[in-house]
Write an enzyme that holds these catalytic residues in place. Structure first.
Site, PDB file in Angstrom:
ATOM      1  N   CYS A 123       0.897  -1.359   0.027  1.00 50.34           N
ATOM      2  CA  CYS A 123       0.182  -0.053   0.197  1.00 50.34           C
ATOM      3  C   CYS A 123       0.874   0.955   0.008  1.00 50.34           C
ATOM      4  CB  CYS A 123      -0.986  -0.038   1.175  1.00 50.34           C
ATOM      5  SG  CYS A 123      -1.986   1.503   1.184  1.00 50.34           S
ATOM      6  N   CYS A 126      -0.431   4.254   2.353  1.00 54.51           N
ATOM      7  CA  CYS A 126      -0.865   4.133   3.668  1.00 54.51           C
ATOM      8  C   CYS A 126      -0.500   2.882   4.188  1.00 54.51           C
ATOM      9  CB  CYS A 126      -2.106   4.590   3.897  1.00 54.51           C
ATOM     10  SG  CYS A 126      -2.543   4.760   5.926  1.00 54.51           S
ATOM     11  N   SER A 127      -1.351   2.134   4.671  1.00 57.59           N
ATOM     12  CA  SER A 127      -1.079   0.832   5.245  1.00 57.59           C
ATOM     13  C   SER A 127      -2.283  -0.189   4.956  1.00 57.59           C
ATOM     14  CB  SER A 127      -1.220   1.069   7.015  1.00 57.59           C
ATOM     15  OG  SER A 127      -2.066   1.762   7.054  1.00 57.59           O
ATOM     16  N   CYS A 128      -2.875   0.029   3.980  1.00 57.88           N
ATOM     17  CA  CYS A 128      -4.145  -0.964   3.518  1.00 57.88           C
ATOM     18  C   CYS A 128      -3.479  -2.300   3.453  1.00 57.88           C
ATOM     19  CB  CYS A 128      -4.683  -0.533   2.437  1.00 57.88           C
ATOM     20  SG  CYS A 128      -5.463   1.146   2.469  1.00 57.88           S
TER      21      CYS A 128
END
Lengths: 218, 115
Positions: A123, A126-128
């Protein structure tokens, strides 16, 4: 309060955790500004009736219960049941739900590794992560190094995880979004022909479902 | 903000394809306060007080400095708090008073959180 018992039962251990990582001793270290904000936000929400301690405890418990073992069970089913595999590749959220794993509103997409294609997920923004199947992402998944470089030089990044792929293998990088998450369906290792689903699931690592590793071999 | 000049069309969080150092495969088990931040994010967005896009907007507006300086859940509690104040669930003054009061309970997280 009931949630305090829950906390004491689950969070006050010494030494290493069951997963072999150090616990953070944050409960005993000086209170940080952001920890103080967490306390204040949570207590204000509880006082004003927007959430209950029981709801928070239940949500933490539900998240703790999610682990790569859930994804491994899905992968092992796909390795042994061709009809399930077809459903998984068509709609991974629905196929996971069949096995009792609630993916919620996130769209989960399974991408299949084959003899000549290797998939890896990232991702960049972000941090998906497929958190509702595998649990929370590892720290490195959220680092600048992984996010920035995986889409540019995936082979070098994979090599840093100890995964050297032949030049003939095509590498496909999937950049996740908030609403659309990927999971890698690793290729079933050779030499596993006689193994049942449970034994196969034990070969499936978290990193093999991110694409930074391969399943273990028997 | 330390936006590059001339602006190259990306903000600081949009880092895909940039150069960076080697990946260090570090991980840790989440602390209780981090799990609570995660739970509050899920619960309050599920209840409709903000969206994942609202969370991202607040995270991305914090700037590069905050991103480099603070940990993941430190940034998350800041973003969750920002969204909840915007949603009118409590005020900035109430937050400040509650934080001041929590600090008087003890010097550690465990003491201030009373468990």
């Amino acid at each position: 309060m009931p949630h305090d018992h829950h906390d004491h039962d689950h969070f006050h251990h010494d030494g290493m955790s069951p997963s072999g990582h150090p616990y953070r001793a944050d409960n005993d270290e000086p209170l940080s500004y952001w920890q103080c904000m967490e306390i204040a936000v949570r207590e204000l929400l509880i006082e004003k009736g927007h959430v209950t301690p029981a709801e928070i405890a239940a949500q933490i418990e539900a998240m703790d219960a999610r682990s790569p073992a859930n994804g491994a069970a899905v992968v092992a089913r796909a390795w042994t049941d061709p009809a399930f595999k077809a459903r998984l590749l068509a709609d991974a959220s629905a196929a996971s739900a069949e096995m009792g794993f609630d993916i919620g509103g996130l769209r989960l997409i399974a991408v299949e590794n084959t003899g000549d294609v290797h998939n890896v997920i990232v991702c960049t923004l972000c941090s998906c992560y497929p958190r509702n199947l595998l649990g929370l992402p590892p720290d490195w998944y959220k680092t600048r190094a992984y996010r920035a470089r995986t889409v540019k030089e995936p082979r070098k990044v994979l090599a840093e995880f100890g995964l050297e792929l032949p030049e003939t293998t095509q590498v496909r990088v999937h950049d996740s979004t908030a609403d659309m998450r990927y999971i890698v369906l690793p290729a079933r290792p050779a030499g596993t022909e006689g193994m049942d689903e449970t034994a196969l699931a034990a070969l499936v690592t978290r990193d093999s479902m991110i694409g930074t590793g391969l399943p273990k071999t028997p | 903000m330390s936006e590059k000049f001339p602006f190259d069309g990306r903000r600081w969080h949009d880092m895909g394809g940039q150069d960076a150092g080697p990946v260090t495969p570090a991980e840790h088990d989440f602390a209780l306060w981090e799990k609570r931040v995660d739970a509050l994010q899920v619960l309050m967005s599920t209840k409709g007080h903000f969206t994942v896009d609202g969370l991202r907007r607040a995270l991305e507006d914090m700037g590069e400095d905050a991103y480099e300086k603070y940990s993941y859940y430190e940034r998350w509690i800041a973003a969750v708090n920002q969204n909840l104040i915007e949603a009118g669930l409590y005020t900035l003054e109430e937050l400040g008073e509650k934080m001041d009061e929590a600090r008087t309970r003890g010097e550690t997280y465990g003491e201030a959180a009373r468990g």
